[in-house]
Write a protein that holds these residues in place. Sequence first.
Motif: not given
Length: 291
Positions: A252-269
């Motif tokens: 997640a840090p490599q992808l710049g995903l530091y919180d739940k909303p960004s991780q969820l959005e990335y997972t769906e994308e």
Amino acid sequence: MTHSTVVEAGDATMLLSKRDFHNDKDSTYWLPKDKVEKNRLIRQHYVIKGIFEGNFLKSIEEALDFNKDISILDVGCGSGIWIVDMIKDYPNCSYHGCDIADFTQEVINSNQFTFSYGNVAKGLPYPDNWFDFTHMRLLVLALREEEWPIAIRELLRVTKPGGMIQLLEIDYKLTGNTIVQAFLASIHAICKSRDQNPCIAIELKKIVSVIGNAKIVQADYMIADLSTEESRKKNMHWIWEDVLKSMLPTIAPQLGLYDKPSQLEYTEEFGRSLAIPETYFCISSLAIQKI
């Protein structure tokens, strides 16, 4: 011992709130060690079995008689699902599994199976020339690049002369659309930090070829476009989405995903991106005979 990484739970597409990881100082394996991961490994097994139309390559089937009492070792056996499947198909054989942690207790209930703790890079707990068939797969995220020749020699050591070894590894080469490439680049970055080679799959033939008592009898490299091959596409998408969820606590840090909303959005994308043409799943397999 294990340690835990806490990730906030989102909807059903997200990780559970807590993931357990290996804490073996001799291992660089960086995927989780918990029930969620065990279930992922079981699903992954059946997808790989479907891709290769069985649990071992054709040349191994031709070399060994699985209807007889032959001895079989699965190195890095994980959930034990490969062995479960093998016992069902070939009940006359005897089976051993080896790993740095025991996932098999809830999966395998058979007096034909014996589990042993061990790390192939540090030496397997078996005598020389012991097994007819030695199987190892999907350790690209577990072994340092320098450990691969050591591991393959160790597989050869415990295999009988004339016996067979099967290797199978995913090639995490940089390919595909922007989202997939970012995901793969994050894997490369973590692997580099752990002295691993994410593309070791394409190096295995070269490593084996310089070992004197090993003969490659079959080498396959499969490339599947995830946007095509309708009969397999859906299962492959599930696997890659599962892999992302298992890796997310680390990448997640490599992808710049530091919180739940960004991780969820990335997972769906990421899930949607798998359907874009020229998004590839690459896997290498080798059948080796000990001379």
